[in-house]
Design an enzyme around this catalytic site. Structure first.
Site, PDB file in Angstrom:
ATOM      1  CG  ASN A  44      -8.659  -4.534  -3.391  1.00 35.04           C
ATOM      2  OD1 ASN A  44      -7.696  -5.148  -3.838  1.00 35.04           O
ATOM      3  ND2 ASN A  44      -9.056  -4.656  -2.127  1.00 35.04           N
ATOM      4  CE  LYS A  88     -11.679  -7.590  -1.851  1.00 31.64           C
ATOM      5  NZ  LYS A  88     -12.510  -7.821  -0.692  1.00 31.64           N
ATOM      6  CG  HIS A 114      -8.327  -4.067   2.239  1.00 29.47           C
ATOM      7  ND1 HIS A 114      -8.937  -5.187   2.750  1.00 29.47           N
ATOM      8  CD2 HIS A 114      -9.146  -3.598   1.263  1.00 29.47           C
ATOM      9  CE1 HIS A 114     -10.076  -5.391   2.098  1.00 29.47           C
ATOM     10  NE2 HIS A 114     -10.219  -4.435   1.190  1.00 29.47           N
ATOM     11  CD  GLU A 165     -10.286  -8.670   2.021  1.00 29.45           C
ATOM     12  OE1 GLU A 165      -9.435  -8.599   1.121  1.00 29.45           O
ATOM     13  OE2 GLU A 165     -11.512  -8.641   1.794  1.00 29.45           O
ATOM     14  CD  GLU A 184     -12.687  -0.815   1.584  1.00 32.24           C
ATOM     15  OE1 GLU A 184     -13.227  -0.916   0.486  1.00 32.24           O
ATOM     16  OE2 GLU A 184     -11.806  -1.573   1.989  1.00 32.24           O
ATOM     17  N   GLY A 203     -17.439  -7.638   0.971  1.00 29.77           N
ATOM     18  CA  GLY A 203     -17.643  -8.996   0.435  1.00 29.77           C
ATOM     19  C   GLY A 203     -18.875  -9.692   0.965  1.00 29.77           C
ATOM     20  CB  SER A 205     -21.372  -4.957  -0.604  1.00 27.66           C
ATOM     21  OG  SER A 205     -20.847  -6.099   0.057  1.00 27.66           O
ATOM     22  N   GLY A 255     -14.428  -4.075  -4.675  1.00 28.99           N
ATOM     23  CA  GLY A 255     -13.781  -5.386  -4.694  1.00 28.99           C
ATOM     24  C   GLY A 255     -14.418  -6.277  -5.752  1.00 28.99           C
TER      25      GLY A 255
HETATM   26  C1  PEP Z   1     -12.742  -4.232  -0.766  1.00 32.44           C
HETATM   27  O1  PEP Z   1     -12.155  -5.295  -0.667  1.00 32.44           O
HETATM   28  O2  PEP Z   1     -12.120  -3.182  -0.615  1.00 32.44           O
HETATM   29  C2  PEP Z   1     -14.164  -4.259  -1.056  1.00 32.44           C
HETATM   30  C3  PEP Z   1     -14.810  -3.154  -0.927  1.00 32.44           C
HETATM   31  O3  PEP Z   1     -14.700  -5.466  -1.443  1.00 32.44           O
HETATM   32  P1  PEP Z   1     -16.207  -5.704  -1.961  1.00 32.44           P
HETATM   33  O4  PEP Z   1     -16.543  -4.608  -2.927  1.00 32.44           O
HETATM   34  O5  PEP Z   1     -16.178  -7.051  -2.610  1.00 32.44           O
HETATM   35  O6  PEP Z   1     -17.093  -5.650  -0.758  1.00 32.44           O
END
Ligand code: PEP
Length: 257
Positions: free
Chosen positions: A9, A11, A96, A98, A168, A174, A214, A235
């Site tokens: 992803n 973003k 998601h 976000e 998630e 993040g 993460s 991400g």
């Molecule tokens: C995401 O945005 O779906 C995500 C998992 O981000 P990150 O891997 O940066 O935590």
């Protein structure tokens, strides 16, 4: 048997030119993985570039990060399912955290987006997850059950078969603080139980449940080896070819669950 799936992803990162550099470098350095599916989800503005560079029969699938539930109309700034299909997308991320937290996507919106994706033959990657406060209040399972119940309401088994679920935890996205394998396995198990009760054990066993939050080259192998974790939604670590490839390799080295 569920083939592992790794989804990147991006973003709101990479211009179309930067996306081209990434894809060229990735394709030069890495060849097709025999036993993991891979999807990249660039921003809308880079979809066409990425599609062209991947080519029509690429082993890397194309996904979008969001869609509107209507096919067309007066929805300034939105992008619809038919538009994404026309650009070569076969996957779309829906719900998601976000989108939920920053842009107000409610469970009812997520449900409409899942249905719109299915209508357009886009495979939804449905994100669910609890906040830290909800986890600390021991509400993880009920929050996730509520999100799943709303998003998957009255879906046929046939439609469910094209849905991927991504667990998630909001506190892990993040932050550099991934869930432990044990925490992820526990939630994945409860998601599968929810699917078995609502549809059937076969449907539950066939559904891929990804972990996201993460995921890094360092922790990917231990997460992906775990029972019931069928891949990752990545991400930050998908933005560099090396780290994305290392995570894909970790998935490829785990046998299908
Ligand atoms: C995401 O945005 O779906 C995500 C998992 O981000 P990150 O891997 O940066 O935590």
């Amino acid at each position: 048997m569920r083939t592992p799936l790794i989804v990147g992803n991006w973003k709101m990162n990479k211009t179309a030119s930067e996306a081209a550099v990434f894809v060229r470098e990735f394709l030069q350095r890495y060849t097709a993985p025999p036993s993991a599916d891979v999807v990249v989800a660039p921003p809308f503005t880079a979809l066409e570039t990425v599609r062209t560079l991947l080519g029509p029969s690429s082993w890397i699938g194309l996904g979008a990060q969001n869609l509107h539930w209507e096919s067309q109309g007066a929805f300034t700034g939105e992008v619809s399912g038919p538009m994404l299909r026309d650009l070569g997308c076969s996957f779309v991320i829906v719900g998601h955290s976000e989108r939920r937290l920053l842009f107000g996507d409610k469970d009812a919106d997520v449900q409409k987006k899942v249905r719109a994706a299915l209508t357009q033959r886009l495979r939804p990657i449905l994100c669910v997850g609890e906040s830290l406060a909800e986890r600390e209040a021991d509400l993880t399972e009920s929050i996730i059950t509520d999100q799943l119940s709303a998003a998957l309401d009255r879906l046929s088994a046939q439609d469910l078969a094209t849905v991927t679920i991504a667990y998630e935890p909001v506190w892990a996205i993040g932050t550099g603080r991934a869930a432990t394998t044990e925490q992820a396995v526990t939630v994945h198990r409860s998601i599968r139980t929810f699917l078995a009760k609502g549809w059937s054990q076969d449907a539950a066993d066939a559904t891929r449940i990804l972990y996201g939050g993460s995921v890094t080259p360092q922790n990917a192998a231990s997460l992906l080896e775990a029972d019931g974790i069928d891949g990752a939604l990545v991400g930050g670590a998908c933005l560099k070819t090396d780290s994305f490839a290392t995570i894909i390799a970790a998935a490829r080295n785990t046998s299908p669950h």
